[in-house]
Design an enzyme around this catalytic site. Structure first.
Site, PDB file in Angstrom:
ATOM      1  N   CYS A  52      19.148  -4.377   9.218  1.00  0.00           N
ATOM      2  CA  CYS A  52      20.396  -3.647   9.914  1.00  0.00           C
ATOM      3  C   CYS A  52      20.122  -2.034   9.711  1.00  0.00           C
ATOM      4  O   CYS A  52      19.493  -1.514   8.828  1.00  0.00           O
ATOM      5  CB  CYS A  52      21.665  -3.818   9.160  1.00  0.00           C
ATOM      6  SG  CYS A  52      22.250  -5.461   9.149  1.00  0.00           S
TER       7      CYS A  52
ATOM      8  N   ARG B  47      15.077  -2.983  12.643  1.00  0.00           N
ATOM      9  CA  ARG B  47      15.825  -3.475  11.391  1.00  0.00           C
ATOM     10  C   ARG B  47      16.545  -4.446  11.804  1.00  0.00           C
ATOM     11  O   ARG B  47      17.062  -5.212  10.611  1.00  0.00           O
ATOM     12  CB  ARG B  47      16.591  -2.358  10.919  1.00  0.00           C
ATOM     13  CG  ARG B  47      15.645  -1.029  10.603  1.00  0.00           C
ATOM     14  CD  ARG B  47      16.605   0.247  10.173  1.00  0.00           C
ATOM     15  NE  ARG B  47      16.947  -0.346   8.801  1.00  0.00           N
ATOM     16  CZ  ARG B  47      16.578  -0.106   7.689  1.00  0.00           C
ATOM     17  NH1 ARG B  47      15.067   0.470   7.752  1.00  0.00           N
ATOM     18  NH2 ARG B  47      16.888  -0.323   6.568  1.00  0.00           N
TER      19      ARG B  47
ATOM     20  N   TRP C 100      21.368  -7.348  11.677  1.00  0.00           N
ATOM     21  CA  TRP C 100      20.392  -8.572  11.229  1.00  0.00           C
ATOM     22  C   TRP C 100      21.377  -9.483  10.445  1.00  0.00           C
ATOM     23  O   TRP C 100      21.709  -9.183   9.401  1.00  0.00           O
ATOM     24  CB  TRP C 100      19.135  -8.004  10.567  1.00  0.00           C
ATOM     25  CG  TRP C 100      18.117  -9.232  10.463  1.00  0.00           C
ATOM     26  CD1 TRP C 100      17.466  -9.498  11.202  1.00  0.00           C
ATOM     27  CD2 TRP C 100      17.966 -10.024   9.316  1.00  0.00           C
ATOM     28  NE1 TRP C 100      16.617 -10.647  10.797  1.00  0.00           N
ATOM     29  CE2 TRP C 100      17.216 -11.070   9.773  1.00  0.00           C
ATOM     30  CE3 TRP C 100      18.750 -10.356   8.138  1.00  0.00           C
ATOM     31  CZ2 TRP C 100      16.725 -12.019   8.918  1.00  0.00           C
ATOM     32  CZ3 TRP C 100      18.352 -11.325   7.296  1.00  0.00           C
ATOM     33  CH2 TRP C 100      17.441 -12.335   7.665  1.00  0.00           C
TER      34      TRP C 100
ATOM     35  N   ASN D  78      24.600  -1.228   6.152  1.00  0.00           N
ATOM     36  CA  ASN D  78      23.156  -2.107   5.684  1.00  0.00           C
ATOM     37  C   ASN D  78      23.298  -2.388   4.301  1.00  0.00           C
ATOM     38  O   ASN D  78      23.198  -1.499   3.559  1.00  0.00           O
ATOM     39  CB  ASN D  78      22.152  -0.976   6.244  1.00  0.00           C
ATOM     40  CG  ASN D  78      20.919  -1.345   5.787  1.00  0.00           C
ATOM     41  OD1 ASN D  78      20.604  -2.680   5.597  1.00  0.00           O
ATOM     42  ND2 ASN D  78      20.011  -0.630   5.370  1.00  0.00           N
ATOM     43  N   GLY D  79      22.960  -3.852   4.194  1.00  0.00           N
ATOM     44  CA  GLY D  79      22.792  -3.926   2.720  1.00  0.00           C
ATOM     45  C   GLY D  79      23.495  -5.269   2.609  1.00  0.00           C
ATOM     46  O   GLY D  79      23.698  -5.958   3.627  1.00  0.00           O
TER      47      GLY D  79
ATOM     48  N   GLU E 114      -3.130 -13.364   7.281  1.00  0.00           N
ATOM     49  CA  GLU E 114      -2.567 -12.205   7.939  1.00  0.00           C
ATOM     50  C   GLU E 114      -2.783 -12.624   9.374  1.00  0.00           C
ATOM     51  O   GLU E 114      -1.570 -12.422  10.155  1.00  0.00           O
ATOM     52  CB  GLU E 114      -3.294 -10.855   7.699  1.00  0.00           C
ATOM     53  CG  GLU E 114      -2.706  -9.626   8.269  1.00  0.00           C
ATOM     54  CD  GLU E 114      -1.327  -9.502   8.279  1.00  0.00           C
ATOM     55  OE1 GLU E 114      -0.769 -10.001   7.301  1.00  0.00           O
ATOM     56  OE2 GLU E 114      -0.790  -8.682   9.011  1.00  0.00           O
TER      57      GLU E 114
ATOM     58  N   LYS F 244       0.696 -13.290  11.774  1.00  0.00           N
ATOM     59  CA  LYS F 244       0.892 -12.304  12.893  1.00  0.00           C
ATOM     60  C   LYS F 244       1.053 -13.165  14.021  1.00  0.00           C
ATOM     61  O   LYS F 244       2.002 -13.041  15.047  1.00  0.00           O
ATOM     62  CB  LYS F 244      -0.579 -11.537  13.334  1.00  0.00           C
ATOM     63  CG  LYS F 244      -0.718 -10.178  12.593  1.00  0.00           C
ATOM     64  CD  LYS F 244       0.131  -9.285  12.778  1.00  0.00           C
ATOM     65  CE  LYS F 244       1.420  -9.216  11.989  1.00  0.00           C
ATOM     66  NZ  LYS F 244       1.468  -8.621  10.655  1.00  0.00           N
TER      67      LYS F 244
ATOM     68  N   GLU G 136       4.577 -15.187  13.808  1.00  0.00           N
ATOM     69  CA  GLU G 136       5.862 -14.211  13.801  1.00  0.00           C
ATOM     70  C   GLU G 136       6.216 -13.701  15.398  1.00  0.00           C
ATOM     71  O   GLU G 136       7.211 -13.606  15.519  1.00  0.00           O
ATOM     72  CB  GLU G 136       5.793 -13.310  12.897  1.00  0.00           C
ATOM     73  CG  GLU G 136       4.972 -12.051  12.912  1.00  0.00           C
ATOM     74  CD  GLU G 136       4.970 -11.100  12.060  1.00  0.00           C
ATOM     75  OE1 GLU G 136       5.950 -10.730  11.462  1.00  0.00           O
ATOM     76  OE2 GLU G 136       3.830 -10.389  11.434  1.00  0.00           O
TER      77      GLU G 136
ATOM     78  N   HIS H 189      -8.778 -31.397   1.926  1.00  0.00           N
ATOM     79  CA  HIS H 189      -7.877 -32.044   0.931  1.00  0.00           C
ATOM     80  C   HIS H 189      -6.641 -32.187   1.735  1.00  0.00           C
ATOM     81  O   HIS H 189      -5.490 -31.958   1.129  1.00  0.00           O
ATOM     82  CB  HIS H 189      -7.978 -31.094  -0.288  1.00  0.00           C
ATOM     83  CG  HIS H 189      -9.181 -30.805  -0.804  1.00  0.00           C
ATOM     84  ND1 HIS H 189      -9.926 -32.004  -1.680  1.00  0.00           N
ATOM     85  CD2 HIS H 189     -10.035 -29.875  -0.978  1.00  0.00           C
ATOM     86  CE1 HIS H 189     -10.881 -31.567  -2.245  1.00  0.00           C
ATOM     87  NE2 HIS H 189     -11.009 -30.178  -1.847  1.00  0.00           N
TER      88      HIS H 189
ATOM     89  N   LYS I  33      12.043  -5.626  10.376  1.00  0.00           N
ATOM     90  CA  LYS I  33      10.972  -5.129   9.684  1.00  0.00           C
ATOM     91  C   LYS I  33      11.155  -4.801   8.319  1.00  0.00           C
ATOM     92  O   LYS I  33      10.211  -4.786   7.536  1.00  0.00           O
ATOM     93  CB  LYS I  33      10.753  -3.743  10.524  1.00  0.00           C
ATOM     94  CG  LYS I  33       9.348  -3.200   9.837  1.00  0.00           C
ATOM     95  CD  LYS I  33       8.828  -2.367  11.138  1.00  0.00           C
ATOM     96  CE  LYS I  33       7.405  -1.831  10.633  1.00  0.00           C
ATOM     97  NZ  LYS I  33       6.524  -2.968  10.760  1.00  0.00           N
TER      98      LYS I  33
HETATM   99  C1  G6P Z   1       8.838  -7.657   6.846  1.00  0.00           C
HETATM  100  C2  G6P Z   1       7.927  -7.330   7.739  1.00  0.00           C
HETATM  101  C3  G6P Z   1       6.556  -7.466   7.294  1.00  0.00           C
HETATM  102  C4  G6P Z   1       6.264  -6.785   6.085  1.00  0.00           C
HETATM  103  C5  G6P Z   1       7.279  -7.329   4.781  1.00  0.00           C
HETATM  104  C6  G6P Z   1       7.254  -6.119   3.563  1.00  0.00           C
HETATM  105  O1  G6P Z   1       8.773  -9.287   6.707  1.00  0.00           O
HETATM  106  O2  G6P Z   1       8.246  -7.771   9.112  1.00  0.00           O
HETATM  107  O3  G6P Z   1       5.608  -6.723   8.545  1.00  0.00           O
HETATM  108  O4  G6P Z   1       5.134  -7.007   5.810  1.00  0.00           O
HETATM  109  O5  G6P Z   1       8.530  -7.121   5.390  1.00  0.00           O
HETATM  110  O6  G6P Z   1       7.685  -5.230   3.885  1.00  0.00           O
HETATM  111  P1  G6P Z   1       7.250  -3.968   3.224  1.00  0.00           P
HETATM  112  O7  G6P Z   1       7.886  -2.933   3.898  1.00  0.00           O
HETATM  113  O8  G6P Z   1       7.658  -4.179   1.758  1.00  0.00           O
HETATM  114  O9  G6P Z   1       5.586  -3.814   3.424  1.00  0.00           O
END
Ligand code: G6P
Length: 607
Positions: free
Chosen positions: A2, A27, A75, A101-102, A481, A485, A488, A504, A602
């Protein structure tokens, strides 16, 4: 998650709030809303869906006039995305409006209590509690009402509040959620994050937990936990407004991928004097490092994948035991921590709820906490014993790219630093490593300039249902990673496997045409990987290989992408770049919303 914004000043606020919310959409983006205080009457408009729906409804601000207001992009945590659940939430008598937000942990109990007092709830959110609770406590003094409210509420919050008895005033308070206050001339701002206000001011301060901020056009007052006035030190934000704009790229993700060479250079170069690493950290003395029994690396999401890579790098360079862990797991298990433990928290935002909790737990148990963080002044940066900043600049796309790369670079610098203090690296090797580090941004640039083969591979992969990523050691970390990517932003199911583990169980899922992205190392593991690739190829896989320039590869792979040569410990940094581009182009072919993938946010400030 948020995003909140607030404005009070001499201009019409709704267009300013809409614009601020736009830069906070990363956010959360399932609904949004704005409340405006015009003289002494509150007007609220909210809409389910993207911010554009609200902006349309308000004719870009024309329909909601006023010079004092708050806004929110959501969110969903409590209650589905809908007009009713969108913020701001308003007290029953229409006197108080709140954006939040929270998350409130004891909201059920508080809701029951308020219902018992005759309050009616119109949403399923936890946030509505604030509107009713403040109304209940408000007897003409908003500060008193907020202090009483804070004593009742458990959880995390950054709040923007309007009260119809306080024209021209925005009130803000925070606990465990980010909040920045921006100072302008005859106008002042609040926001969850700096990009929302960068166009208007770069003079900011960050309230501490429990501080209440009263903003008027010509004044900003801050009150401490006991009602005392507090003078805050203001800071100048180094980023300019263009850092948070797309700059001609179709998506923030593409812009941020292309910014990686600069982010790498900024994170590495100022910290190298010849072959000597000089990060600006003071807490890791030789005596402490010699006695370190274990290094834990704790993080979430992509930052955790940096932690997985860091295990290989730090163990090889420093000879210390390294264990990466997910912050959400670490905080609830019983890690063996002593004053001889080093805990490294990696976080782009510095505000991820689980990472904050893990950091506090580690500190409580006596460990030394060093954080690798991108956002200056964030909670993790402020509370850890040492901070090593990544200089990636603001990252807007939900899928992280440049922050991930900068985090890896911070790990390289740190590994060299520790190895040099402990003497686990000799001069020749240190020089070789430092030279490779200096050359890394240029090699990244070279790699990021080649898109055509990746676009071809993306078109082949775009209609797949399952995609597998395989690699060994550091390439396994890059595979994790790359897989994240892809899933997501393109919504294709994908899994990353340590290549030796495939047989396995998972190999049973490989059938005619199943894409397998294989990261081919050079050196000792090349032949092992070649065998793994043959195994999947024999079962019909479509193989996309990422291979060092000198690795011979023929019939085994359908498409080969080449990675420039670098130091073997830096390979992850290069290998991940084509994987990011691949995810981007697959998502593009599939018509996905690349910068704002569904269900994600994010900054994950809830558990
Ligand atoms: C969310 C973001 C990711 C990030 C993760 C941790 O899931 O979409 O890209 O790696 O949070 O966030 P941070 O701000 O702690 O790196």
């Amino acid at each position: 998650m948020c995003g909140i914004v607030g404005y009070t000043g001499y201009r019409q606020c709704t267009p300013i709030l809409l614009e601020g919310l736009k830069s906070l959409e990363y956010r959360g983006y399932d609904s949004s809303g704005i409340a405006v205080l015009e003289n002494d009457s509150l007007h609220v408009e909210k809409a389910e869906g993207r911010l554009a729906v609200l902006a349309d409804r308000l004719q870009e601000g024309v329909l909601l006039p006023g010079k004092t207001g708050i806004g929110h992009t959501r969110w969903a945590t409590h209650g589905k995305p809908s007009d009713e659940n969108a913020h701001p939430h308003v007290s029953e008598n229409g006197k108080i409006a709140v954006v939040h937000n929270g998350i409130i942990e004891n909201y059920r109990k508080l809701k029951e209590e308020l219902i018992g007092k005759g309050y009616h709830f119109v949403s399923d959110t936890d946030t509505e509690i604030f509107a009713h609770l403040l109304d209940y406590y408000f007897r003409g003094n908003i500060l008193e009402a907020i202090y009483k409210m804070m004593r009742k509420v458990n959880g995390a919050y950054a709040l923007g509040i309007l009260c119809d008895e306080m024209p021209g005033t925005v009130i803000a308070v925070k606990k465990d959620s980010p909040l920045v206050v921006g100072l302008g001339k005859d106008e002042n701002f609040i926001a969850s994050d700096v990009p929302a206000i960068l166009k208007h001011t770069r003079t900011v301060f960050y309230p501490e937990d429990g501080e209440i901020v009263i903003l008027r056009p010509d004044s900003v007052e801050v009150y401490g936990k006991d009602g005392e006035r507090i003078e805050k030190e203001v800071e100048a934000v180094a980023w300019d407004a263009s850092a948070a704009e797309k700059g001609g790229y179709p998506h923030f993700m593409m812009k941020e991928m292309m910014e990686q060479p600069r982010a790498m250079a900024d994170t590495i170069l100022p910290r190298l004097a010849g072959s000597v690493a000089q990060p600006e950290i003071s807490g890791l003395s030789e005596a402490f490092l010699r006695n370190v029994d274990k290094i834990y690396i704790v993080a979430c999401g992509s930052a955790y994948h940096v932690g997985v890579a860091a295990k290989y790098i730090l163990e090889e360079m420093t000879g210390k035991n390294v264990e990466p862990d997910l912050a959400s797991e670490f905080r609830y298990r019983v890690p063996i921590l002593t004053e001889h433990s080093l805990v490294i928290i990696i976080s782009q935002s510095g505000e991820t709820a689980d990472s904050i909790a893990a950091m506090r737990e580690a500190k409580r148990r006596g460990a030394h906490v060093l954080s690798i963080v991108n956002v200056l002044g964030s909670t993790i940066a402020k509370e850890s014993d040492d901070v090593l900043y990544t200089w990636a600049g603001p990252e807007i796309a939900v899928a992280t790219t440049k922050a991930y790369s900068a985090q890896l670079c911070a790990v390289y610098v740190l590994a060299l630093y520790i190895a040099e203090i402990l003497g686990t690296i000799n001069l020749e090797e240190a020089e070789r490593f430092a030279a490779a580090l200096r050359a890394l941004p240029e090699k990244a640039e070279e790699l990021l300039s080649e898109h055509s083969k990746i676009q071809y591979a993306a078109s082949r992969l775009s209609s797949s249902h399952n995609i597998f990523f395989i690699g060994r050691n550091l390439e396994f970390a890059a595979a994790m990673e790359g897989s994240l990517k892809l899933k997501e932003i393109s919504y294709i199911h994908s899994e990353a496997y340590a290549a030796g583990e495939l047989k396995h169980g998972t190999i049973s899922l490989i059938e005619e045409g199943t894409p397998v992205v294989a990261l081919m190392t050079s050196g000792a593991l090349t032949d092992k990987m070649r065998s793994n690739i043959r195994e999947v190829k024999a079962r019909g896989a479509f193989v996309l290989a990422l291979a060092d320039v000198d690795v011979e590869i023929g019939e085994e792979a359908d498409v080969v992408l080449r990675i420039p040569k670098t130091h073997h410990l830096l390979r992850t940094s290069l290998a991940v770049l084509p994987l990011q581009l691949l995810a981007y182009y697959v998502a593009l072919v599939r018509g996905c919303d690349i910068d704002k993938p569904r269900n994600l946010a994010k900054s994950v400030t809830v558990e």
